[in-house]
Enzyme design. Structure first.
Site, PDB file in Angstrom:
ATOM      1  N   ARG A  17       1.969  -4.680   2.183  1.00 59.28           N
ATOM      2  CA  ARG A  17       1.329  -5.110   0.941  1.00 59.28           C
ATOM      3  C   ARG A  17       2.365  -5.294  -0.164  1.00 59.28           C
ATOM      4  NH1 ARG A  17       1.083  -3.880  -4.307  1.00 59.28           N
ATOM      5  NH2 ARG A  17       1.039  -1.669  -3.763  1.00 59.28           N
ATOM      6  N   ASP A  18       2.948  -4.210  -0.649  1.00 59.71           N
ATOM      7  CA  ASP A  18       3.877  -4.318  -1.770  1.00 59.71           C
ATOM      8  C   ASP A  18       5.175  -5.000  -1.368  1.00 59.71           C
ATOM      9  OD1 ASP A  18       5.610  -2.093  -4.055  1.00 59.71           O
ATOM     10  OD2 ASP A  18       4.523  -3.926  -4.490  1.00 59.71           O
ATOM     11  N   HIS A 209       6.279   6.150  -6.257  1.00 58.10           N
ATOM     12  CA  HIS A 209       6.458   4.797  -5.715  1.00 58.10           C
ATOM     13  C   HIS A 209       7.699   4.217  -6.383  1.00 58.10           C
ATOM     14  CE1 HIS A 209       4.452   1.003  -4.171  1.00 58.10           C
ATOM     15  NE2 HIS A 209       5.303   0.488  -5.024  1.00 58.10           N
ATOM     16  N   HIS A 211      11.060   1.923  -6.750  1.00 62.61           N
ATOM     17  CA  HIS A 211      11.810   0.737  -6.356  1.00 62.61           C
ATOM     18  C   HIS A 211      13.296   1.041  -6.461  1.00 62.61           C
ATOM     19  CE1 HIS A 211       8.780  -2.655  -5.972  1.00 62.61           C
ATOM     20  NE2 HIS A 211       8.067  -1.576  -6.165  1.00 62.61           N
ATOM     21  N   CYS A 242      12.144  -7.641  -6.537  1.00 63.98           N
ATOM     22  CA  CYS A 242      11.758  -7.420  -7.927  1.00 63.98           C
ATOM     23  C   CYS A 242      11.654  -8.779  -8.597  1.00 63.98           C
ATOM     24  CB  CYS A 242      12.800  -6.567  -8.639  1.00 63.98           C
ATOM     25  SG  CYS A 242      12.380  -6.241 -10.356  1.00 63.98           S
ATOM     26  N   ASN A 251      11.403  -1.759  -2.447  1.00 68.11           N
ATOM     27  CA  ASN A 251      10.983  -0.363  -2.431  1.00 68.11           C
ATOM     28  C   ASN A 251      12.014   0.515  -1.731  1.00 68.11           C
ATOM     29  OD1 ASN A 251       7.902  -0.085  -3.243  1.00 68.11           O
ATOM     30  ND2 ASN A 251       8.123  -2.015  -2.169  1.00 68.11           N
TER      31      ASN A 251
END
Lengths: 314, 314
Positions: A17-18, A209, A211, A242, A251
């Site tokens: 997803r991310d 979470h 990055h 990003c 991530n």
């Protein structure tokens, strides 16, 4: 899995997803499904598989329904999805996710630019979503983004993060995931942030979470663990990026988190070589080598400390 | 530069020596000199510029004499060199280094394979080198490699590291640099190692030298800082590699260490954009993009927390 202190630690795998949301290349649906199926067999227990946002906004995840419908559902693995609103939830519910997640930015400007709504409007939208999700018996996660820095507003007040985290919990989410969206935080900021948030939200309900834009993510993870956090979001191979720093990394890498946790006696249950092989399944499509350092180690010389050598030959 | 607690922290830039030693491509001498000259102007205060080992062993550094002779010598910057023995020291002294370093492995097997001598033989060789270096008024560093894991012997006993560190100090070195040569350590092992070593060697005399093979290096750096260590070895852009894991990453990246330190109020004195530009000078020659995450952030969108924005535009 347990830390040295005995508290269980969960990893939430967010690459499908991310990770994909922040990658330029679109992964074909069949490859994506095979990939998620491989991730399901690595020992990971929570995987966020897609997002039910508008496909014109996130074309990388336009196949949300098909993915959720067709992935293998391995026992003891929870398959979560992101939803922006009630419509997204309704689309998701058709295919029975195991969990849902909502998202909001701490920065008002970022919320406006990214979501197209004010913070107040976003929270208002959540109420019926949370009600329906609870009725469906689904665990609910609340993502807070830009918890340390915002590309528009600069440094973010940790007190505001704490207030919003508490508000999210009061609305009915089961955990909040604190996202350093542009990866600018360091251990010092993470500690200060968690000191504040944990005064308002039980630390067992906090996920982090991070990055890795500035290479700080794993150090931030360790800091969070030291503060009692036991839910870590990560992305296999460090997938993602990003949008505010084109070319930058994504991530924190799941394999590096697993390695860190195993090193402190935390039995993650994750098979590291299997995880790395799963990560590699999309590497060719994405057109670049993994950012993760661990993923660059030839599989035949991977070893695991302390004293456990997975497949080490000389 | 000072940590939040006030203790000054030094960065030792090792890319021109340890970084290049582990890179395949040979950087031409004129490029190398221009690169070191650029590094000298970033605010870095200690740079290890070359090694006086046999050029057939480390062809990347065959130009040691020329480099040391021709680099600019910026005031307040200390230019150190590695020497394997008395002959190496004598070659180096001709061109007046500011510091020298010796090296030995904690693993007997690694010492035999890498240096061609036993640990006892290595220590014996050091005695006249240390005597001459002290007579020349030079600070002396003692590198210990394989302090956590060895590709041949597996997990290393931290007690043995502590004994050898103490022995090195007793022989007359001024500081010991503990190297996780194959990058297998995690914060848990680093803490245990430093607990032991600091019982035998004052913590102010301990440097840490972490390789990032498994992505643990910056988390290890933070752990070391938390233990009171205030000398951090690093390599701009994360240059280097691991001869035991072809394709793997190198040392912890200087820019990421700077970012970490600045985030906790430690004024490094290093100009981050200047450092990144200096790092980029050899990128093309080395034929690959930097491993460092921070180096991937476009210079025009670099920012520095907390609250200081170096050159951030939206």
């Amino acid at each position: 899995m347990n830390t040295g202190s005995g508290a269980p630690v969960s990893i939430v795998e967010v690459a499908p997803r991310d990770g994909l949301q922040n990658e330029h290349h679109i992964v074909p649906t069949d490859v994506k499904i095979a990939w998620i199926n491989a991730l399901s067999r690595t020992g990971l227990r929570r995987i966020e598989v897609t997002s039910f946002v508008r496909s014109d906004r996130v074309p990388q995840l336009a196949d949300a329904e098909i993915v959720l419908a067709e992935i293998d559902r391995i026992p003891n693995v929870a398959y979560g999805v992101l939803v922006p609103n009630l419509q997204g939830l309704e689309r998701a519910l058709v295919h029975r996710p195991d969990a849902i997640a909502l998202f909001i930015a701490v920065s008002e400007t970022f919320n406006q630019r990214n979501i197209g709504a004010s913070i107040e409007e976003s929270f208002a939208r959540f109420t019926p979503v949370i009600a329906d999700a609870r009725q469906a018996g689904l665990p609910i996660r609340g993502y807070l983004s830009t918890v340390i820095g915002c590309p528009y507003e600069g440094v973010i007040d940790p007190g505001k993060v704490a207030e919003m985290a508490e508000r999210f919990m009061m609305l009915g989410v089961d955990e909040v995931s604190l996202g350093d969206t542009i990866g600018v935080g360091t251990p010092a900021q993470v500690k200060r942030l968690l000191d504040q948030v944990s005064q308002r939200v039980p630390v067992t309900r906090i996920a982090v979470h991070f990055h890795d834009t500035y290479g700080q993510a794993l150090a931030n993870v360790q800091t969070a663990l030291d503060q009692g956090v036991c839910i870590i979001d990560s992305s296999v191979h460090g997938l993602g990026g990003c949008p505010f720093a084109p070319g930058a990394s994504g991530n924190v890498a799941t394999e590096e988190v697993v390695y860190l946790l195993e090193g402190q006696g935390c039995r993650t249950g994750v098979d590291l070589p299997a995880l790395l092989r799963a990560g590699g399944l999309v590497g060719r499509i994405l057109g670049r080598p993994p950012v993760s350092r661990l993923a660059r180690v030839p599989l035949e010389s991977i070893w695991l400390n302390p004293g456990k050598i997975w497949n080490h030959r000389r």
